[in-house]
Structures are given as structure tokens and as C-alpha cells.
Design an enzyme around this catalytic site. Structure first.
Site, mmCIF file in Angstrom:
data_model
loop_
_atom_site.group_PDB
_atom_site.id
_atom_site.type_symbol
_atom_site.label_atom_id
_atom_site.label_comp_id
_atom_site.label_asym_id
_atom_site.label_seq_id
_atom_site.Cartn_x
_atom_site.Cartn_y
_atom_site.Cartn_z
ATOM 1 N N SER A 262 3.570 0.836 6.745
ATOM 2 C CA SER A 262 3.902 -0.501 6.230
ATOM 3 C C SER A 262 4.574 -0.406 4.871
ATOM 4 O O SER A 262 4.316 0.533 4.099
ATOM 5 C CB SER A 262 2.597 -1.289 6.094
ATOM 6 N N TYR B 17 -5.693 -2.461 2.965
ATOM 7 C CA TYR B 17 -4.762 -2.349 4.097
ATOM 8 C C TYR B 17 -3.691 -1.297 3.774
ATOM 9 O O TYR B 17 -3.428 -0.382 4.565
ATOM 10 C CB TYR B 17 -4.117 -3.710 4.373
#
Ligand SMILES: NC(=O)c1ccc[n+]([C@@H]2O[C@H](COP(=O)([O-])OP(=O)(O)OC[C@H]3O[C@@H](n4cnc5c(N)ncnc54)[C@H](O)[C@@H]3O)[C@@H](O)[C@H]2O)c1
Length: 338
Positions: free
Chosen positions: A130, A155
Site C-alpha cells: 500500500s 495498517y
């Protein structure tokens, strides 16, 4: 002989679109998803229904990548050559209130995927990282070599861990693996927890939208079709050791091991307010705006340098935001009957 592709997170936004493309290409797919309730299970099931309608060679397992025994059984039975790991606990904000699912799925689950890939001689593992790995780095545009040492959410830390874990498996067991740093992906069948979806829903329902950091944020928005085209082109680009790799001046995107990392973004920095304007125009209703301070875990701006990917697969994501948002709103109105 026809290759078998295994896709985790197949009922998710990106996994669904990837399976749709693979069906079109007449590829045999084993799809895994635990259909968890992080967001609408109804939407996840509707995506699966849509996939079945395409009529391809797809078998679906309602299962969890945290379950190593299940994965071992699936891999033994199906012997997939190409594996896409798109299953993850996503959502920066949720990772602040509820960190444990992120550790379980993104770290333990991903570790399980690596283990079954190595034991079953998978030809190529392609996994989702990501843009959030760039964290507090403010030096735009982000290149694969930019520092990724200051994550601002768990995350992001799990995604960076995935890159480190995959590299280790590539080095130790020669597992060819490609990690992709996706930059804010949007489009039809999208994710209800993401801003474009929340904005469209609230605007259509004439409710207020929350705008963080008083609107002073920028994102590089990437249309789903560009992501899928990139993923598809990457399937046959099986990483090999980089003979020119210089360990005294190491590049993050390649290695002496068969491991690569690429940004996938649109290379356009869009102001949050301009983004909202496009959604408002497409819907034809002005948003009721609720300006709020910056949220923990959020980053101010993202912008991808995608020159490495472009050279590697001869493709550059280029879909305009106007076109992409139009497609999303069309789908939203159709799907929800609004
Ligand atoms: N959409 C984006 O903008 C974006 C940006 C950067 C990275 N990513 C990454 O891309 C991947 C796909 O994202 P998405 O937007 O499609 O998310 P998504 O939440 O729509 O899809 C993920 C799917 O994985 C499934 N899943 C979650 N935990 C699981 C588990 N333990 N076992 C089996 N299935 C499980 C979920 O049910 C869901 O259907 C994720 O790894 C995400 O972190 C997405």
C-alpha cells in the site's frame, strides 16, 4: 496445460475485478474470501454472484487465510501456479480502533500464504502492499526507493511487514514475488469505507460529509481498471534475481532475490476539495460539508512515481478522475437504485 490462479480476497473490491478479468481471459481460478463483516457482506456476496454470472472456471472457498490447514488443503488439491494475495484487513482508521484483526490477517495470514507458496513451488506470488507504507515521508512524489521507516498506522506497518516477509521468502526459498503499493483505488463495486463511497452516499442522502484536516489533503486516485490491467500484465513477469543489484547502494524495488516492489498510482495529486467537487458535479447535488481536524493515522498527501512500473510492463495508469468518478456514480445509482 492451463495454469491455475489462486486469488485471496476475491469477494473484495480489487479481488472481484481481478477475477472478472481472469474469467474473461479464460483462466481457471480458485477464489478464497472469508466474507467478513468489516463492511457489507451483501455487497461481497453480490460481487460473487456477478462473478458466477460470467460463467468462467471459478471455484469459491469461503475460508480464512489465517487457517493454515485449510490453505494447505486448497494448495495441495489445486496446485496453483500463480497466487494473488489481496485478502487483508484494510482501513487505516479501523486499524487505530481495532488493531488485532490487522495483526491476524495481514501478518499471520500473509505468513501462511508465504508458507504454502514455498511448499507448493508457486511460480509467482503477487501481493498487495500500500501507498500507506510511505507514512510520514513528505518528499513527493513517492518513489519505491523513498524512505518507508515512519508509518503512522498499524495498517501501514503490516503492509511494510509484508514486503519484508516476502523478500525474506524470496531470498531463502527462491520464491518469486512481486509487491504492489496501491495508491487509493476507486471505481464501480468499490469499498463502502472509503471516502469517495462515503461522500457519494451522504450527498445522495442529503446528509453531511466529514472533511478532515479542513480539506487540506491530497490524494493520488487510481482507477480500478488501471490496477487490473497492471496486475494482469504482471502475471507473466515472473521476477528473477537482479544481476545489476548493487548491495552497497541497494534499491528497494529489486534484489539479488527474485523479489520486486512497484508503485501503482495515477501520478496525479488531487486536492480533496477538488475531488469532492467532481463527485458533487457528477451527482448534481452540493454536499453539506462538515470540516474537521486531521485524523490520527491519516497522511497529508500521496503521489506515486510509477516510472519503474511503466518501464516494466509498458503500461501507465491514466484514467481521468472525471471519467472514473462518472463510472463509479453510474454503478452506485444502479446498484442501490438511487
Ligand atoms: N482499495 C485501495 O485503495 C487499496 C489501497 C492500498 C492497498 N490496498 C490493498 O489491496 C488489497 C485489496 O483491497 P480492497 O480494496 O479490495 O479491500 P477489500 O476489503 O474490499 O477486500 C479484501 C477482501 O479480503 C477478505 N478478507 C479479509 N480478511 C480475510 C481473511 N483473513 N481470510 C480471507 N479473506 C479475508 C475480505 O472479506 C474482503 O472481501 C488489500 O490487501 C488492501 O490492503 C487497497
Amino acid at each position: 496445460m492451463k495454469k491455475t490462479f489462486l486469488v485471496t480476497g476475491a469477494a473484495g473490491f480489487i479481488g472481484f475485478h481481478l477475477c472478472k478479468r481472469l474469467i474473461k481471459e479464460n483462466i481457471k481460478i480458485v477464489a478464497i474470501d472469508n466474507l467478513n463483516s468489516y463492511y457489507s457482506i451483501k455487497l461481497k456476496k453480490a460481487r460473487m454472484e456477478e462473478l458466477y454470472k460470467q460463467g468462467g472456471d471459478i471455484s469459491f472457498v469461503d475460508g480464512d487465510i489465517e487457517d493454515i490447514n485449510l490453505l494447505e488443503r486448497i494448495f495441495k488439491e489445486n496446485k496453483p501456479q500463480i497466487v494473488f494475495n489481496l485478502a487483508a484487513q484494510a482501513g487505516v482508521r479501523y486499524s487505530i480502533s481495532d488493531p488485532i484483526p490487522f495483526l491476524k490477517t495481514n501478518v499471520v495470514g500473509f505468513g501462511n500464504i508465504l508458507e504454502v507458496c514455498r511448499k507448493n513451488d508457486v511460480e509467482h506470488l503477487i501481493y498487495a502492499s500500500s501507498s500507506s507504507v510511505y507514512g510520514g515521508n513528505k518528499n513527493l512524489p513517492y518513489m519505491e526507493d523513498s524512505r518507508v521507516d515512519h508509518p503512522v498506522s498499524l495498517y501501514a506497518a503490516t503492509k511494510k511487514s509484508n514486503e519484508l516477509m516476502a523478500h525474506t521468502y524470496s531470498h531463502l526459498y527462491s520464491l518469486p514475488a512481486t509487491g504492489l503499493r496501491f495508491f487509493t483505488v476507486y471505481g464501480p463495486w468499490g469499498r463502502p469505507d472509503m471516502s469517495y463511497f462515503l461522500f457519494a452516499k451522504a450527498i445522495l442522502e442529503k446528509k453531511s460529509i466529514d472533511i478532515y484536516n479542513y480539506g487540506d489533503m491530497n490524494r493520488d486516485f487510481t482507477y480500478i481498471d488501471d490496477i487490473i490491467e497492471s496486475l494482469f500484465r504482471l502475471t507473466n513477469k515472473i521476477p528473477t534475481p537482479d544481476k545489476n543489484f548493487d548491495a552497497e547502494n541497494p534499491s528497494a524495488s529489486s534484489s539479488w532475490a527474485p523479489h520486486k516492489i512497484f508503485n501503482i498510482g495515477n501520478s496525479n495529486k488531487v486536492k480533496l476539495i477538488d475531488f469532492i467537487n467532481i463527485i458533487e458535479k457528477e451527482i448534481g447535488i452540493k454536499a453539506i460539508k462538515n470540516f474537521l481536524p486531521m485524523q490520527m493515522g491519516d497522511v497529508h498527501s500521496t503521489l506515486a512515481d510509477t516510472s519503474l512500473l511503466e518501464k516494466y510492463i509498458n503500461f501507465k495508469p491514466q484514467t481521468s478522475l472525471n471519467f472514473g468518478i462518472k463510472k463509479f456514480i453510474e454503478w452506485y445509482r444502479f446498484f442501490y437504485g438511487k
